[in-house]
Design an enzyme around this catalytic site. Structure first.
Site, PDB file in Angstrom:
ATOM      1  N   LYS A  81      44.855  34.359  80.070  1.00 49.97           N
ATOM      2  CA  LYS A  81      45.299  33.332  79.161  1.00 49.97           C
ATOM      3  C   LYS A  81      45.534  33.877  77.746  1.00 49.97           C
ATOM      4  O   LYS A  81      46.346  33.361  76.984  1.00 49.97           O
ATOM      5  CB  LYS A  81      44.230  32.225  79.101  1.00 49.97           C
ATOM      6  CG  LYS A  81      43.972  31.558  80.419  1.00 49.97           C
ATOM      7  CD  LYS A  81      42.793  30.582  80.276  1.00 49.97           C
ATOM      8  CE  LYS A  81      42.385  30.016  81.608  1.00 49.97           C
ATOM      9  NZ  LYS A  81      41.105  29.277  81.500  1.00 49.97           N
ATOM     10  N   GLY A  82      44.770  34.903  77.387  1.00 44.26           N
ATOM     11  CA  GLY A  82      44.718  35.368  75.990  1.00 44.26           C
ATOM     12  C   GLY A  82      46.041  35.665  75.332  1.00 44.26           C
ATOM     13  O   GLY A  82      46.196  35.472  74.128  1.00 44.26           O
ATOM     14  N   GLU A  93      50.055  41.662  75.774  1.00 47.19           N
ATOM     15  CA  GLU A  93      48.611  41.448  75.964  1.00 47.19           C
ATOM     16  C   GLU A  93      47.954  41.142  74.617  1.00 47.19           C
ATOM     17  O   GLU A  93      48.443  41.555  73.564  1.00 47.19           O
ATOM     18  CB  GLU A  93      48.063  42.735  76.614  1.00 47.19           C
ATOM     19  CG  GLU A  93      46.589  42.842  76.819  1.00 47.19           C
ATOM     20  CD  GLU A  93      45.989  41.834  77.776  1.00 47.19           C
ATOM     21  OE1 GLU A  93      46.096  40.627  77.473  1.00 47.19           O
ATOM     22  OE2 GLU A  93      45.364  42.242  78.769  1.00 47.19           O
ATOM     23  N   ASP A  94      46.859  40.413  74.660  1.00 41.61           N
ATOM     24  CA  ASP A  94      46.152  40.127  73.409  1.00 41.61           C
ATOM     25  C   ASP A  94      45.416  41.351  72.869  1.00 41.61           C
ATOM     26  O   ASP A  94      45.471  41.642  71.682  1.00 41.61           O
ATOM     27  CB  ASP A  94      45.180  38.941  73.584  1.00 41.61           C
ATOM     28  CG  ASP A  94      44.256  39.074  74.793  1.00 41.61           C
ATOM     29  OD1 ASP A  94      44.253  40.132  75.455  1.00 41.61           O
ATOM     30  OD2 ASP A  94      43.540  38.096  75.082  1.00 41.61           O
ATOM     31  N   ASP A 127      41.194  46.977  75.646  1.00 38.70           N
ATOM     32  CA  ASP A 127      39.796  47.359  75.459  1.00 38.70           C
ATOM     33  C   ASP A 127      39.546  48.616  76.295  1.00 38.70           C
ATOM     34  O   ASP A 127      39.886  49.716  75.881  1.00 38.70           O
ATOM     35  CB  ASP A 127      38.942  46.159  75.894  1.00 38.70           C
ATOM     36  CG  ASP A 127      37.471  46.319  75.601  1.00 38.70           C
ATOM     37  OD1 ASP A 127      37.129  46.884  74.554  1.00 38.70           O
ATOM     38  OD2 ASP A 127      36.654  45.870  76.422  1.00 38.70           O
ATOM     39  N   LYS A 149      41.350  48.298  70.765  1.00 37.49           N
ATOM     40  CA  LYS A 149      40.011  48.868  70.517  1.00 37.49           C
ATOM     41  C   LYS A 149      39.981  50.244  71.167  1.00 37.49           C
ATOM     42  O   LYS A 149      39.410  50.413  72.250  1.00 37.49           O
ATOM     43  CB  LYS A 149      38.951  48.011  71.222  1.00 37.49           C
ATOM     44  CG  LYS A 149      38.437  46.822  70.466  1.00 37.49           C
ATOM     45  CD  LYS A 149      37.257  46.248  71.251  1.00 37.49           C
ATOM     46  CE  LYS A 149      37.028  44.804  70.937  1.00 37.49           C
ATOM     47  NZ  LYS A 149      36.047  44.186  71.869  1.00 37.49           N
ATOM     48  N   PHE A 163      32.889  42.411  69.408  1.00 35.46           N
ATOM     49  CA  PHE A 163      33.484  41.332  70.185  1.00 35.46           C
ATOM     50  C   PHE A 163      34.154  40.351  69.224  1.00 35.46           C
ATOM     51  O   PHE A 163      33.538  39.855  68.290  1.00 35.46           O
ATOM     52  CB  PHE A 163      32.443  40.627  71.060  1.00 35.46           C
ATOM     53  CG  PHE A 163      33.112  39.804  72.126  1.00 35.46           C
ATOM     54  CD1 PHE A 163      33.564  40.413  73.288  1.00 35.46           C
ATOM     55  CD2 PHE A 163      33.332  38.445  71.956  1.00 35.46           C
ATOM     56  CE1 PHE A 163      34.237  39.671  74.263  1.00 35.46           C
ATOM     57  CE2 PHE A 163      33.987  37.697  72.919  1.00 35.46           C
ATOM     58  CZ  PHE A 163      34.436  38.314  74.079  1.00 35.46           C
ATOM     59  N   ASP A 204      39.061  34.666  73.552  1.00 35.89           N
ATOM     60  CA  ASP A 204      38.003  33.676  73.726  1.00 35.89           C
ATOM     61  C   ASP A 204      36.631  34.301  73.923  1.00 35.89           C
ATOM     62  O   ASP A 204      36.501  35.476  74.252  1.00 35.89           O
ATOM     63  CB  ASP A 204      38.298  32.818  74.966  1.00 35.89           C
ATOM     64  CG  ASP A 204      38.041  33.586  76.254  1.00 35.89           C
ATOM     65  OD1 ASP A 204      38.622  34.682  76.409  1.00 35.89           O
ATOM     66  OD2 ASP A 204      37.238  33.126  77.088  1.00 35.89           O
ATOM     67  N   ARG A 264      39.783  30.207  71.214  1.00 41.56           N
ATOM     68  CA  ARG A 264      41.153  30.747  71.292  1.00 41.56           C
ATOM     69  C   ARG A 264      42.038  30.168  70.203  1.00 41.56           C
ATOM     70  O   ARG A 264      43.024  30.766  69.793  1.00 41.56           O
ATOM     71  CB  ARG A 264      41.794  30.392  72.638  1.00 41.56           C
ATOM     72  CG  ARG A 264      41.184  31.056  73.846  1.00 41.56           C
ATOM     73  CD  ARG A 264      42.078  30.834  75.065  1.00 41.56           C
ATOM     74  NE  ARG A 264      41.385  31.031  76.322  1.00 41.56           N
ATOM     75  CZ  ARG A 264      41.212  32.216  76.914  1.00 41.56           C
ATOM     76  NH1 ARG A 264      41.675  33.303  76.350  1.00 41.56           N
ATOM     77  NH2 ARG A 264      40.576  32.301  78.065  1.00 41.56           N
TER      78      ARG A 264
HETATM   79  P1  IMP Z   1      40.320  45.742  79.413  1.00 39.44           P
HETATM   80  O1  IMP Z   1      40.724  45.736  80.836  1.00 39.44           O
HETATM   81  O2  IMP Z   1      38.908  46.192  79.239  1.00 39.44           O
HETATM   82  O3  IMP Z   1      41.251  46.516  78.512  1.00 39.44           O
HETATM   83  O4  IMP Z   1      40.258  44.236  79.000  1.00 39.44           O
HETATM   84  C1  IMP Z   1      41.125  43.674  78.152  1.00 39.44           C
HETATM   85  C2  IMP Z   1      40.903  42.178  78.133  1.00 39.44           C
HETATM   86  O5  IMP Z   1      39.520  41.852  77.980  1.00 39.44           O
HETATM   87  C3  IMP Z   1      41.607  41.588  76.954  1.00 39.44           C
HETATM   88  O6  IMP Z   1      42.903  41.203  77.283  1.00 39.44           O
HETATM   89  C4  IMP Z   1      40.742  40.408  76.614  1.00 39.44           C
HETATM   90  O7  IMP Z   1      41.154  39.281  77.354  1.00 39.44           O
HETATM   91  C5  IMP Z   1      39.356  40.815  77.056  1.00 39.44           C
HETATM   92  N1  IMP Z   1      38.596  41.303  75.883  1.00 39.44           N
HETATM   93  C6  IMP Z   1      38.268  42.566  75.595  1.00 39.44           C
HETATM   94  N2  IMP Z   1      37.600  42.642  74.433  1.00 39.44           N
HETATM   95  C7  IMP Z   1      37.515  41.382  73.979  1.00 39.44           C
HETATM   96  C8  IMP Z   1      36.951  40.790  72.783  1.00 39.44           C
HETATM   97  O8  IMP Z   1      36.411  41.432  71.883  1.00 39.44           O
HETATM   98  N3  IMP Z   1      37.074  39.442  72.685  1.00 39.44           N
HETATM   99  C9  IMP Z   1      37.675  38.669  73.626  1.00 39.44           C
HETATM  100  N4  IMP Z   1      38.220  39.177  74.737  1.00 39.44           N
HETATM  101  C10 IMP Z   1      38.145  40.517  74.905  1.00 39.44           C
HETATM  102 MG    MG Z   2      43.348  39.207  78.183  1.00 41.33          MG
END
Ligand code: IMP
Ligand code: MG
Length: 181
Positions: free
Chosen positions: A42-43, A98-99, A102, A130, A151, A158, A164
């Site tokens: 959703k982000g 993508e939002d 991470d 990040k 975070f 969210d 959000r």
């Molecule tokens: P990844 O697969 O670890 O890169 O995850 C990325 C997704 O995790 C992002 O699109 C966010 O939806 C969620 N996410 C990662 N870090 C945060 C944060 O600090 N706050 C909220 N959502 C996060």
């Molecule tokens: Mg996401």
């Protein structure tokens, strides 16, 4: 809601400036090409809506919904496709929107998935990054704003389904995580 905020990390003005900058670059880079934005739900929905209006070339869009988080603040590494896109991307240029990147696990999975569908290219555009948390190597071609290993919520991001709708990107007070919803 406001009482739960510890600090504003990225203001709405900084976000708006970043979206304009990325929109301009995308418009130049994809001029004359068939571009499809794929927003990650959703982000990513707020970023996609803003970004699209800063793109000055013809563009189509769709959404994919994935889940990797549950209600925790740490990635499980398991990526589940909950809703796939409806569009056919054969011969098109896909830009995943993508939002936040991470660990990179979600986008690694999505990039590989779209590459199996016969597109001309698959690239990534993220609002926030990040880099210190990366677990897998992934090229992010359009990178908005780098954030520290904290975070964050707001602008689509969210915590347990909330926050959000905050227009700025913020950190939450410790007590918010300690408390049960
Ligand atoms: P990844 O697969 O670890 O890169 O995850 C990325 C997704 O995790 C992002 O699109 C966010 O939806 C969620 N996410 C990662 N870090 C945060 C944060 O600090 N706050 C909220 N959502 C996060
Ligand atoms: Mg996401």
């Amino acid at each position: 809601m406001m009482k739960d905020i510890e600090e504003v990390l990225v203001s709405r003005e900084q976000i708006s400036e970043m979206v304009k900058r990325l929109g301009r670059r995308i418009s130049e880079d994809y001029a004359g090409k068939e571009l499809v934005l794929v927003g990650v739900l959703k982000g990513g929905f707020i970023f996609l809506a803003d970004l699209m209006r800063e793109i000055s070339i013809p563009v189509d869009m769709d959404f994919i919904a994935v889940s990797s988080y549950g209600e925790s603040t740490r990635s499980s590494g398991v990526v589940r496709i909950i809703k796939d896109i409806d569009l056919d991307v054969v011969g098109k240029h896909v830009l995943i929107v993508e939002d936040l990147v991470d660990t990179g696990l979600t986008l690694r999975h999505l990039k590989d998935l779209f590459n199996t569908r016969g597109p001309k290219s698959v690239k990534i555009c993220t609002a926030f990054d990040k880099p210190s948390r990366r677990k897998v190597e992934i090229e992010v071609e359009y990178n908005g704003i780098e954030v520290p290993d904290k975070f964050i919520v707001g602008y689509g991001l969210d915590y347990a389904g909330r926050y959000r709708n905050l227009p700025d990107v913020c950190t939450l007070k410790e007590e918010v995580y300690a408390k049960k919803h």
